[in-house]
Design an enzyme around this catalytic site. Structure first.
Site, PDB file in Angstrom:
ATOM      1  N   ASP A 145       0.896  -1.160  -0.067  1.00  0.00           N
ATOM      2  CA  ASP A 145      -0.229   0.113  -0.268  1.00  0.00           C
ATOM      3  C   ASP A 145       0.897   0.988   0.047  1.00  0.00           C
ATOM      4  O   ASP A 145       1.554   1.555   0.840  1.00  0.00           O
ATOM      5  CB  ASP A 145      -0.993  -0.156   1.248  1.00  0.00           C
ATOM      6  CG  ASP A 145      -1.923   1.019   0.970  1.00  0.00           C
ATOM      7  OD1 ASP A 145      -1.782   2.084   0.248  1.00  0.00           O
ATOM      8  OD2 ASP A 145      -2.915   1.020   1.808  1.00  0.00           O
ATOM      9  N   THR A 180      -4.451   7.485   3.047  1.00  0.00           N
ATOM     10  CA  THR A 180      -4.477   8.608   1.842  1.00  0.00           C
ATOM     11  C   THR A 180      -5.220  10.019   2.408  1.00  0.00           C
ATOM     12  O   THR A 180      -4.919  11.101   2.054  1.00  0.00           O
ATOM     13  CB  THR A 180      -5.162   8.121   0.709  1.00  0.00           C
ATOM     14  OG1 THR A 180      -4.271   6.927   0.002  1.00  0.00           O
ATOM     15  CG2 THR A 180      -4.946   9.250  -0.462  1.00  0.00           C
ATOM     16  N   ASP A 212      -0.934   4.219   2.994  1.00  0.00           N
ATOM     17  CA  ASP A 212      -2.209   3.710   3.844  1.00  0.00           C
ATOM     18  C   ASP A 212      -2.383   5.059   4.864  1.00  0.00           C
ATOM     19  O   ASP A 212      -1.580   5.393   5.409  1.00  0.00           O
ATOM     20  CB  ASP A 212      -1.939   2.415   4.716  1.00  0.00           C
ATOM     21  CG  ASP A 212      -3.180   2.170   5.381  1.00  0.00           C
ATOM     22  OD1 ASP A 212      -3.944   1.582   4.656  1.00  0.00           O
ATOM     23  OD2 ASP A 212      -3.054   2.332   6.560  1.00  0.00           O
TER      24      ASP A 212
END
Lengths: 279, 279
Positions: free
Chosen positions: A96, A101, A99
């Site tokens: 990711d 966002t 993580d």
């Protein structure tokens, strides 16, 4: 047939994982202070930025050159190609790029680069790096979990009444899902010392790992959100399960981590277990 | 008749406020790593420790020797004596020795020493110190707000749909209060980019000040929880109001901070305004 990975290979993967996390962290930290270009995905609250995409592209380019025979799963690649996720026994790098966002977009420091490596469909290495706070959480299977090199231990809390539980409103705006999640939050507030929400699944699992909060449950996340953090939590002594109490399923879009088996059971009994479908 | 305070006196108060915050921070940081002795107050989730009491005692002893004619309001002194709060025009030092006691008990790093000074019932100095994270937030009326000396600016967000809003489940376990707070959280999740909960009113106001999150509203807190943080938020450009939209009332046990007037109005229109009684 299960894949065999030798110790020296694991050590190399770990070194490379740290290297790519540091590289990703530099890009994220640099972009954190600037204006962000935001797009939305599944809902008006499901955000993506050019930085998410750039970091994933950079990390995969770097890793694929080193390990052309390995498999790769990434949040943004999956969103772009729309391909069905497939987890195999092969060494698989699961990323990711950011993580949290929404945190990133809102200049909230809890943003992570998350990288998990699975072999035989099990996480063997987990790295969660929060570049703005310079917090590097790491774990290798069977070797404990660490924050910037310092060994982590989950809290040991056995009683939900005395626990702080991390939970999230999440990014779905489907009224039925929001309703069930809020019912869970209501039950948690009433049953515990309180809830906390930090906006990053990977960071939440790391918080449970370090005993800053006693448990965490979330529905609607994906393998890239929790595969690294779950190893860090379990290597720090926490219990990681499917929220229903059964074995965690990397494709089932939900996870529960608790300081102790007893606390995990109390949470399993308390919560509505949202079925988010399998990836 | 309003009290007059000269500029050089204000500067001295500010220096002393920083000094006492650092002293308090040392005690808190030292105790943070150790076993905590916990007691409860109004509910099983309303916690107090010997450290809260020791820090307040230390701070007041230090300040009263310097300013015997000033007034003093503290969370733990108020809890112990049960006296009705009285805010006068005199210079008044208002202390929460540990804002975020539940965080402190659970080894969650967001714990603050909060110190506000009012003159003529208005905050003129605010200091919120998070010793575990070494974050010193400061403000003097009309002179801006700072984090470790760096000037703060709130986010400028005008649209609730694109905002992150900080809110809390709180420590009351009265079913009617919990129900209303959770209804507010439900409305906020649905209306915004998402909610966050960090467990400290003072730190929440500082987060709005630095633009890490766009707004914060809470019901059930007290003057010592928000008097310092509200000055820091407003000096960083945020709007601080009563949640209903009227002028903030230091005794009304509730506060709203938002990056812009427009965002504040949208929140006032959205939320159920719990009447928690006046202190």
């Amino acid at each position: 047939m299960p894949v065999e990975v030798l110790d020296h290979q694991l050590r190399e993967y770990y070194t490379v994982a740290l290297e790519v996390a540091r590289k990703a962290g530099e890009v994220i930290k640099d972009a954190f202070k600037k204006e962000k270009t935001i797009d939305t995905k599944s809902s008006a609250a499901d955000l993506v930025t050019v930085t998410d995409q750039a970091v994933e592209k950079m990390a995969f380019a770097f890793l694929k050159e080193k390990y052309p025979s390995h498999k790769f799963i990434g949040e943004e690649t999956t969103a772009e190609t729309g391909e069905k996720l497939q987890l195999t026994d092969d060494p698989t790098w699961i990323i990711d790029p950011i993580d949290g966002t929404t945190n990133f977009v809102h200049s909230i420091p809890e943003v992570c680069f998350s990288l998990g490596i699975t072999v035989n469909k099990e996480p063997i290495i987990g790295v969660v790096y929060l570049p703005v706070l310079d917090q590097m959480y790491t774990a290798q299977k069977g070797q404990g979990a660490f924050l910037n090199g310092e060994k982590l231990k989950s809290s040991g809390q056995t009683d939900l009444k005395k626990a702080v539980v991390i939970c999230e409103g999440g990014s779905s705006r489907d009224p039925d899902i929001v309703e069930k999640k809020l019912t869970n939050i209501h039950r948690l507030v009433t049953a515990s010392h309180g809830i906390r929400s930090y906006g990053s699944a990977a960071a939440n699992l790391c918080r449970v790992a370090q005993g800053a909060g006693d448990a965490y449950a979330e529905y609607g996340i994906h393998i890239w959100d929790f595969v690294a953090g779950m190893l860090i939590a379990s290597e720090a002594g926490a219990v990681v399960k499917d929220p229903s109490g059964s074995e965690v399923d990397l494709m089932s879009r939900r996870v529960l981590a608790a300081a102790t088996p007893s606390l995990a059971t109390q949470l399993s009994d308390l919560l509505i277990h949202l079925d988010m479908g399998r990836d």
